[in-house]
Design a protein around this motif. Structure first.
Motif, PDB file in Angstrom:
ATOM      1  N   ASP A 257      31.423  39.705  37.209  1.00  0.00           N
ATOM      2  CA  ASP A 257      31.134  40.769  36.347  1.00  0.00           C
ATOM      3  C   ASP A 257      29.752  41.293  36.535  1.00  0.00           C
ATOM      4  OD1 ASP A 257      34.057  40.469  35.662  1.00  0.00           O
ATOM      5  OD2 ASP A 257      33.522  39.834  33.684  1.00  0.00           O
TER       6      ASP A 257
ATOM      7  N   ASN B 238      29.437  42.669  40.007  1.00  0.00           N
ATOM      8  CA  ASN B 238      30.423  44.052  40.168  1.00  0.00           C
ATOM      9  C   ASN B 238      29.328  45.228  39.233  1.00  0.00           C
ATOM     10  OD1 ASN B 238      32.158  43.294  41.619  1.00  0.00           O
ATOM     11  ND2 ASN B 238      33.455  42.605  40.121  1.00  0.00           N
TER      12      ASN B 238
ATOM     13  N   LYS C 279      26.282  46.631  41.500  1.00  0.00           N
ATOM     14  CA  LYS C 279      26.983  47.340  42.643  1.00  0.00           C
ATOM     15  C   LYS C 279      27.224  48.791  42.163  1.00  0.00           C
ATOM     16  CE  LYS C 279      26.069  43.873  44.929  1.00  0.00           C
ATOM     17  NZ  LYS C 279      24.652  43.792  45.343  1.00  0.00           N
ATOM     18  N   ARG C 280      28.112  48.887  40.807  1.00  0.00           N
ATOM     19  CA  ARG C 280      28.476  50.108  40.282  1.00  0.00           C
ATOM     20  C   ARG C 280      27.229  50.902  40.087  1.00  0.00           C
ATOM     21  NH1 ARG C 280      32.739  47.103  38.344  1.00  0.00           N
ATOM     22  NH2 ARG C 280      31.625  46.632  36.159  1.00  0.00           N
TER      23      ARG C 280
END
Length: 104
Positions: free
Chosen positions: A81, A84, A87-88
């Motif tokens: 999590d 991710n 990266k977002r």
């Protein structure tokens, strides 16, 4: 009524003006090429370096000998999590940068 110009003088002046005009047209192509090259050089944009968060790998959750597989899986999910989310954030940074550059 004499203006001081002879027919030959007026003709020579006309020829001279035509030659100057044509010489100016030849230079226009070179000037346009130079202007194009200058415009391209000025339009280049130097992007900033990628933020560290975009270049950094997120490590796996540490394995502990004797730990329950469920606990290890939960730790790994937390790490996933986090990765991710980073990266977002990185994608959002560059989408904002792109939008700012296109708005200029």
């Amino acid at each position: 009524m004499s203006s001081g110009w002879t027919k030959a003088g007026a003709s020579a002046l006309s020829m001279l003006m035509i030659c100057v005009s044509l010489a100016g047209c030849a230079a226009t192509g070179r000037q346009q090429a130079a202007a194009r090259q200058l415009g391209q050089a000025q339009a280049r944009v130097t992007l900033p370096n990628l933020p560290l968060i975009c270049r950094q790998d997120v490590e796996h959750a540490p394995l502990t000998i004797g730990a329950s597989p469920v606990v290890v899986l939960k730790r790994e999910r937390v790490q996933l999590d986090r990765a991710n989310g980073e990266k977002r954030n990185c994608a959002a940074f560059y989408l904002n940068l792109k939008a700012d550059l296109e708005a200029q």
